[in-house]
Scaffold this active site. Structure first.
Site, PDB file in Angstrom:
ATOM      1  N   THR A   1       0.908  -1.240  -0.075  1.00  0.00           N
ATOM      2  CA  THR A   1      -0.092   0.396  -0.609  1.00  0.00           C
ATOM      3  C   THR A   1       0.705   1.580  -0.102  1.00  0.00           C
ATOM      4  OG1 THR A   1      -0.336   0.548   2.752  1.00  0.00           O
ATOM      5  CG2 THR A   1      -1.361  -1.175   1.313  1.00  0.00           C
ATOM      6  N   CYS A   2       0.257   2.460   0.129  1.00  0.00           N
ATOM      7  CA  CYS A   2       1.056   3.506   0.106  1.00  0.00           C
ATOM      8  C   CYS A   2       2.142   3.976   1.582  1.00  0.00           C
ATOM      9  CB  CYS A   2       0.424   4.714   0.085  1.00  0.00           C
ATOM     10  SG  CYS A   2      -1.170   5.062   1.707  1.00  0.00           S
TER      11      CYS A   2
ATOM     12  N   GLY B   1     -14.165  27.789  -1.533  1.00  0.00           N
ATOM     13  CA  GLY B   1     -12.728  27.711  -1.274  1.00  0.00           C
ATOM     14  C   GLY B   1     -12.740  26.905  -2.160  1.00  0.00           C
TER      15      GLY B   1
END
Length: 414
Positions: A49-50, A185
């Site tokens: 995974t990351c 935003g």
């Protein structure tokens, strides 16, 4: 079982190195097949995974895993030792259960890693790299993770800003999917919140920004509607939730604007979340009826309290993992003992069959049945006792008293 959990993760390794050691989903099948072709590796699952690349394997040689990993990623001259960890047997089981339960995650208790581990296990099964040991381990890991999430509050309290906002919104509006949300935003924070809300089933999302062009990537990705800042008063009257995160030096929403919107909303609740510093929403708005106003400090307090609650739940979960790991290893010991018993029984059965066949031949030749039966019993006894007797004599010569004590216990001897 020589179980090993070996690899790197966010605790030990910076992202610049983690990304070099990552495997994509399409790379895993061939990588797994190549891994178990190594002489010392019998079974393997790779979780990539990351935040981690970890190998869960049945092997007796850690150096072979490290050498394989550096070769796979063309890092032959790179020293992985400062970054890699290795857990064995009981510690390996505990580690894998902790990972699956979110106790080892960057965000304590996050649930995504369980799905990633299930996928890694399925890929290994499809690749044919799961054998008798890992096929028992991983169902036990998944059951332990399920038990922890059911019996503790490890995943009940949000600890990321976007997730906390989503949960707060659900608490005020249980039918969140029916709400109209106005986001003000177009930065990374708003993008993350919009993604979370869309994932929670919210379909009516409007994004206000000074330039509509800047919101276009988000509009395309999430199919939301974009408006200009000057149109906020119009859309505010139709909104249930307003979340603002801009870099404006002056408030964008004042008390008068909210009072005007409330007249149109006819006493319906309005949730305002102000993540900006300086603030986008005048604090005096909190005094109005039917309005819930939260600023970034309020959310940080909620997150801090939730993190404390998760930490308390994690302590309970750690104890549960100790029990689950111990239970699994006990089951595996019984499983292996059953195989030893079966093998021993098969050996004795072979001895019995050979002695019986010899006795039957003697009877067919017309020998006295009493003599044949007596010889059969003597032969059977000698063959059954031969190997244990040799081993006991060797133990006696080497002063291995433990073997004699075990024999007395097994056969209840005086």
């Amino acid at each position: 079982m020589k179980l090993v959990a070996y690899g790197i993760n966010h605790h030990t390794t910076p992202i610049a190195i983690r990304e070099k050691l990552a495997f994509s989903e399409t790379q895993l099948p061939n990588a797994l097949k190549n891994l178990i072709s190594q002489p010392a590796v019998n079974e393997a699952v790779i979780l990539s995974t990351c935040n981690r690349t970890e190998i869960y394997a049945d092997t007796s040689q850690i150096p072979s895993l490290q050498q394989w990993l550096t070769q796979q990623k063309s890092l032959i001259d790179f020293d992985l030792n400062p970054y890699c960890f290795a857990h064995y047997e009981t510690d390996a089981v505990r580690h894998i259960m902790r990972v699956a339960s979110g106790l080892d995650s960057m965000v304590l208790g996050e649930p995504q890693v369980l799905g990633q581990m299930k996928q890694a296990y399925q890929i290994a099964q499809d690749a044919g790299t799961v054998g008798n040991h890992l096929k028992h381990l991983f169902p036990a890991v998944f059951e332990a993770s399920k038990h922890i999430r059911t019996e503790t509050n490890i995943g009940a309290h949000p600890v990321s800003m976007a997730y906390a906002i989503t949960q707060l919104s659900k608490n005020i509006f249980p039918a969140l999917n029916e709400c109209r949300v106005l986001l003000i935003g177009a930065g990374e924070t708003i993008e993350l919140i919009a993604t979370h809300l869309r994932g929670a089933g919210v379909h009516k999302i409007i994004i206000a920004n000074r330039t509509i062009e800047k919101t276009q990537p988000l509009v395309d990705a999430l199919q939301v509607h974009a408006i200009r800042m000057q149109d906020i008063p119009v859309y505010l009257k139709e909104s249930d939730i307003v979340i603002s995160a801009t870099a404006s030096q002056l408030p964008i929403i004042g008390k008068g604007m909210i009072e005007s919107a409330l007249k149109t909303k006819r006493n319906k609740l309005l949730l305002l979340i102000d993540l900006a510093v300086p603030r986008d929403i005048e604090p005096e708005v909190s005094a109005l009826d039917h309005v819930h106003l939260y600023n970034i400090d309020d959310l940080q307090t909620i997150i801090a309290e939730n993190l404390k609650n998760r930490s308390e739940a994690a302590a309970v979960a750690e104890s549960m993992i100790d029990l689950q790991a111990s239970h699994f290893l006990s089951k595996m010991q019984i499983y292996h003992a059953r195989h030893v018993i079966t093998e021993y029984r098969n050996r004795l059965e072979k001895i019995r069959a050979e002695a019986q066949e010899k006795a039957m031949r003697q009877l067919q030749k017309g020998l006295d049945p009493h003599i044949v039966l007596e010889q059969f019993g003597e032969d059977l006894m000698n063959k059954v006792m031969h190997h244990p007797t040799v081993k006991l004599r060797e133990a006696a010569a080497e002063k291995k008293c433990g073997a004699f004590l075990q024999l007395k216990e097994f056969f209840e001897l005086e």
